[in-house]
Design an enzyme around this catalytic site. Structure first.
Site, PDB file in Angstrom:
ATOM      1  N   GLY A 197       0.808  -1.213   0.000  1.00  0.00           N
ATOM      2  CA  GLY A 197       0.000   0.000   0.000  1.00  0.00           C
ATOM      3  C   GLY A 197       0.837   1.257   0.000  1.00  0.00           C
ATOM      4  N   SER A 198       1.768   1.346  -0.946  1.00  0.00           N
ATOM      5  CA  SER A 198       2.723   2.464  -0.962  1.00  0.00           C
ATOM      6  C   SER A 198       2.037   3.822  -1.096  1.00  0.00           C
ATOM      7  CB  SER A 198       3.738   2.271  -2.096  1.00  0.00           C
ATOM      8  OG  SER A 198       3.087   2.127  -3.343  1.00  0.00           O
ATOM      9  N   ARG A 199       0.868   3.856  -1.737  1.00  0.00           N
ATOM     10  CA  ARG A 199       0.173   5.136  -1.917  1.00  0.00           C
ATOM     11  C   ARG A 199      -0.407   5.682  -0.610  1.00  0.00           C
ATOM     12  NH1 ARG A 199      -3.844   4.286  -6.851  1.00  0.00           N
ATOM     13  NH2 ARG A 199      -3.532   2.073  -6.405  1.00  0.00           N
ATOM     14  N   MET A 200      -0.416   4.859   0.444  1.00  0.00           N
ATOM     15  CA  MET A 200      -0.885   5.350   1.738  1.00  0.00           C
ATOM     16  C   MET A 200       0.167   6.239   2.403  1.00  0.00           C
ATOM     17  SD  MET A 200      -3.951   4.181   2.174  1.00  0.00           S
ATOM     18  CE  MET A 200      -4.322   4.304   3.908  1.00  0.00           C
ATOM     19  N   ASN A 223      -6.950   3.152  -1.281  1.00  0.00           N
ATOM     20  CA  ASN A 223      -5.554   3.149  -1.717  1.00  0.00           C
ATOM     21  C   ASN A 223      -4.758   4.357  -1.248  1.00  0.00           C
ATOM     22  OD1 ASN A 223      -5.580   0.701  -3.420  1.00  0.00           O
ATOM     23  ND2 ASN A 223      -7.051   1.860  -4.637  1.00  0.00           N
TER      24      ASN A 223
END
Length: 255
Positions: free
Chosen positions: A14-17, A222
């Site tokens: 979940g890098s976009r978090m 996301n």
């Protein structure tokens, strides 16, 4: 509906978090996102497997605080990344397998039950959106899915399609066992895609049935903005339940 096994995908970082916390452990109305997927799945299945990878020990520790009767498996991410890789080598109790995502906290069991009510070897969720940009398009003819196309591969005509893939599938009668061994990671991302299982089955003449679902219920989280949006929706649901039970809220938006 105990004749259905459920696999919940919760392996991603979940890098976009923009957070060191695993995405599925971010909370909505006091509970981790993954909690909701499991809670709703338990209303229709006695066989639930959660697929983990990123910070797997931490995720399992937190979720076991609520549930002690579900299975956890670790995805072989090094060798089999992607959504197709996530469902490989999982033993299920029942022939029918429902694949969910752990970042959909707004999912409800009543919506999930509809998957078993459709006639299809594979039933896949689809959403009609006014703005479908950024999503994989689903080409539908009558009551059958004809094609799934990623946006980067879509023609200009296909980009006009408003029906998109919502990412939840019901596989019947050994579909996964039949086609998972045929998956390849020969693509730009070098990952194994569960959508390829759908493509193989369609090409072999099996019926792929589309299930039109509500965008609100199948909304994936996301980003922090998505998380805030999900929180607002969940709070409104909670307040509605209280008001339906007789509680007076003069200005619900301020509560």
């Amino acid at each position: 509906m105990s004749n259905i096994s459920v696999i919940i995908l919760a392996a991603g970082k979940g890098s976009r978090m923009k957070s060191s916390k695993p995405k599925v452990l971010h909370k909505v109305s006091g509970f981790e996102m993954l909690y909701y997927s499991i809670f709703e799945a338990k209303k229709l299945s006695d066989d639930i497997t959660v697929v983990l990878y990123h910070q797997a020990e931490l995720v399992e520790k937190e979720i076991r605080k609520y549930f002690d009767d579900i299975k956890f498996v670790i995805q072989d991410h090094a060798n089999y990344p992607g959504t197709g890789g996530a469902v490989m080598n999982i033993e299920t109790k029942h022939d029918k397998v429902l694949v969910l995502n752990g970042d959909m906290p707004l999912i409800e069991s009543e919506e999930l039950k509809k998957f078993a009510q459709l006639d299809g070897d594979i039933v896949m969720s689809v959403i009609k959106m006014d703005d479908s940009s950024g999503y994989g398009r689903v080409v539908i003819d009558g009551d059958k899915v004809v094609k799934i196309v990623e946006e980067k591969d879509a023609s200009e005509k296909e980009k006009e399609i408003k029906t998109v893939n919502a990412g939840i599938y019901l596989f019947a009668n050994g579909m996964l066992g039949k086609y998972l061994p045929r998956l390849s990671n020969d693509n730009a991302q070098e990952e194994y895609y569960i959508t390829d299982v759908v493509e193989f089955a369609k090409n072999d003449g099996f019926k792929i049935a589309p299930l039109y679902v509500k965008e609100e219920n199948f909304k994936g989280v996301n980003s922090k903005f998505d998380l805030a949006t999900a929180e607002e929706i969940m709070q409104n649901r909670i307040k509605k339940r209280f008001m339906d039970a007789g509680v007076i809220m003069r200005l619900p938006s301020t509560i």
